[in-house]
Design a protein around this motif. Sequence first.
Motif, short mmCIF file in Angstrom:
data_model
loop_
_atom_site.label_atom_id
_atom_site.label_comp_id
_atom_site.label_asym_id
_atom_site.label_seq_id
_atom_site.Cartn_x
_atom_site.Cartn_y
_atom_site.Cartn_z
N ALA A 109 0.84 -1.21 0.00
CA ALA A 109 0.00 0.00 0.00
C ALA A 109 0.87 1.25 0.00
O ALA A 109 0.57 2.24 -0.69
CB ALA A 109 -0.92 -0.01 1.21
N TYR A 110 1.95 1.21 0.77
CA TYR A 110 2.86 2.36 0.86
C TYR A 110 3.59 2.59 -0.46
O TYR A 110 3.70 3.73 -0.94
CB TYR A 110 3.87 2.13 1.99
N SER A 111 4.08 1.52 -1.07
CA SER A 111 4.91 1.64 -2.27
C SER A 111 4.11 1.59 -3.56
O SER A 111 4.68 1.82 -4.63
CB SER A 111 5.96 0.52 -2.28
N GLU A 112 2.81 1.26 -3.42
CA GLU A 112 1.94 1.08 -4.60
C GLU A 112 2.51 0.02 -5.54
O GLU A 112 2.42 0.12 -6.77
CB GLU A 112 1.74 2.41 -5.34
N ASP A 113 3.11 -1.01 -4.91
CA ASP A 113 3.72 -2.11 -5.66
C ASP A 113 2.68 -3.23 -5.80
O ASP A 113 2.59 -4.13 -4.96
CB ASP A 113 4.97 -2.61 -4.91
N ASN A 114 1.90 -3.19 -6.86
CA ASN A 114 0.83 -4.17 -7.05
C ASN A 114 1.36 -5.57 -7.31
O ASN A 114 0.73 -6.56 -6.94
CB ASN A 114 -0.08 -3.72 -8.21
N SER A 115 2.53 -5.65 -7.95
CA SER A 115 3.10 -6.98 -8.22
C SER A 115 3.48 -7.68 -6.92
O SER A 115 3.30 -8.90 -6.78
CB SER A 115 4.31 -6.86 -9.14
N TYR A 116 4.02 -6.90 -5.96
CA TYR A 116 4.39 -7.49 -4.65
C TYR A 116 3.13 -7.97 -3.94
O TYR A 116 3.10 -9.05 -3.35
CB TYR A 116 5.12 -6.46 -3.79
N ARG A 117 2.08 -7.16 -4.03
CA ARG A 117 0.81 -7.53 -3.41
C ARG A 117 0.26 -8.82 -4.04
O ARG A 117 -0.23 -9.72 -3.34
CB ARG A 117 -0.18 -6.39 -3.57
N GLN A 118 0.37 -8.94 -5.35
CA GLN A 118 -0.11 -10.14 -6.04
C GLN A 118 0.69 -11.36 -5.62
O GLN A 118 0.13 -12.45 -5.42
CB GLN A 118 -0.02 -9.94 -7.55
N GLN A 119 2.00 -11.19 -5.47
CA GLN A 119 2.86 -12.29 -5.02
C GLN A 119 2.43 -12.77 -3.62
O GLN A 119 2.40 -13.97 -3.34
CB GLN A 119 4.32 -11.85 -4.98
N LEU A 120 2.09 -11.83 -2.75
CA LEU A 120 1.65 -12.18 -1.40
C LEU A 120 0.38 -13.02 -1.45
O LEU A 120 0.26 -14.05 -0.76
CB LEU A 120 1.39 -10.92 -0.58
N GLU A 121 -0.58 -12.58 -2.25
CA GLU A 121 -1.86 -13.28 -2.31
C GLU A 121 -1.68 -14.68 -2.87
O GLU A 121 -2.33 -15.64 -2.42
CB GLU A 121 -2.84 -12.47 -3.16
#
Length: 473
Positions: A109-121
């Motif tokens: 959320a802080y970095s607006e890194d959607n790819s990192y978020r997708q990796q987490l999910e």
Amino acid sequence: MNKDNIISLNQNGESYYRQGIKKRQQNNKKEALQLLKKAYDKNPDNPDYLSEYAYVMAENGLGNEAEHLLIDAFVKDDYDASYFQALSELNIIRQDANKAFLYGVSYAAYSEDNSYRQQLEEMFEVEIDNEAELEKEAERIIGQQIFQHLFMNAKVDEALDYLTTLPSDIQTENEFRNLKAMAYLFLNKFDEARALLEQLLEDDQTDMHALSHMTLLHYHTNEIEKYESYLKKLEVVEPLDDDARFKVGLVLNFLQKYEHAYRLLFPLYKKQRVMNFQLLHALSFSSFHLGKTEESKSYWTKMQNFHQLDEKFSPWKKSEAANQILSLEEKYLNDDDQHKRLLALYLISKIEPKEAIIGLSIWNRIEELDDYEKLYVSFLFQGLKLVRLGRMHIGLELLYDKGFTEEDTLLMWIDIFHDLYEVHKEFDDVESYVAAVLYSYHSQKKLTKKYLVETFNTTNYRLNKAIEHLKQI
């Protein structure tokens, strides 16, 4: 000699870092830990050194200490949310899926890194139904951890300030109101703490955190009946979860209910559900007072990984100090001679750590002393400014600092000071009079004027004048 054949021993952080990474890739975790620690020690501000050192700490079973290290860096770096990525990665290594995911969510959320978020999910195989609630839960977990980090490092004002940076709806939750009350208690802001705790208990009479804090409040404000009533509740009611067990255990340990505290806290340590400075500190004290000395020392050693604390504050050193205090009470404080009682108070004030006096029966004896001696107690422990006793104390400090620590010598100064004060009330040159007393009355060895002038930073004229005044008493 060919200089090319000489191996340089003055390696920089980068060299240790590269070697440590290589050892980690080879799965040689112990050597990797040693090398990455050296790199980190060379340059603790390097984020790569810090994160890799933290990761390999976790791989060597030091995950809690590694998390503490990263949070410490996060706080020092003005709450830079980029650290959330390292904290997420660390908790993946520790196999703490909840923390790993929540820190990762906050970082994304802080970095607006959607790819990192997708990796987490994908990694945690989760589907998000309520995005807002997920981010709120992340804020809660992180908020609790940062507050506890500041609080346990004695940065209580900063911990309170940090709470005000959290969203207002989180600040009003019971958990955070209890944290605020705990900080107020620590700062002796009892009225503010009481208002919060009364409201919390009105909302939920079974709130173990609020019950624990209210017990401490009554203890500190000397409300004996209320304190005993709340203490019974704490000792009878069984905490429903590990968080409540931890809180109640800490409070009972502080109140010197060591057996019950140990019974609550040891299972948390054994299960590794909680591992921090506060738990290890409490277990060190509770186990020591239950006769488990080696176990106590083990907890104390592990505690140093979270926050360095001088050994003088350890339970065994505090016990030694308490025994010294009680011995002085028996030897001098109960004597009919007022000057011996003053000596006892001075010697007690020199014992470290000063906290050892808390909770001892000696305070009952102090309450029985006369007003003159109580003034000296206030001078020693509360910073009260006094002229007569202040000068006596300066003399005692001069003697003590210069190695004249024999109790007979200190008592001799107290005796002669009071006789002298009756004749020369306004003397300010304490150094010369201390030297004169040693010259005229010290029985163990003859001290020369030259030695005394140099030792006590006086002059022959001032020393001789003080010696003449002593002859008049």
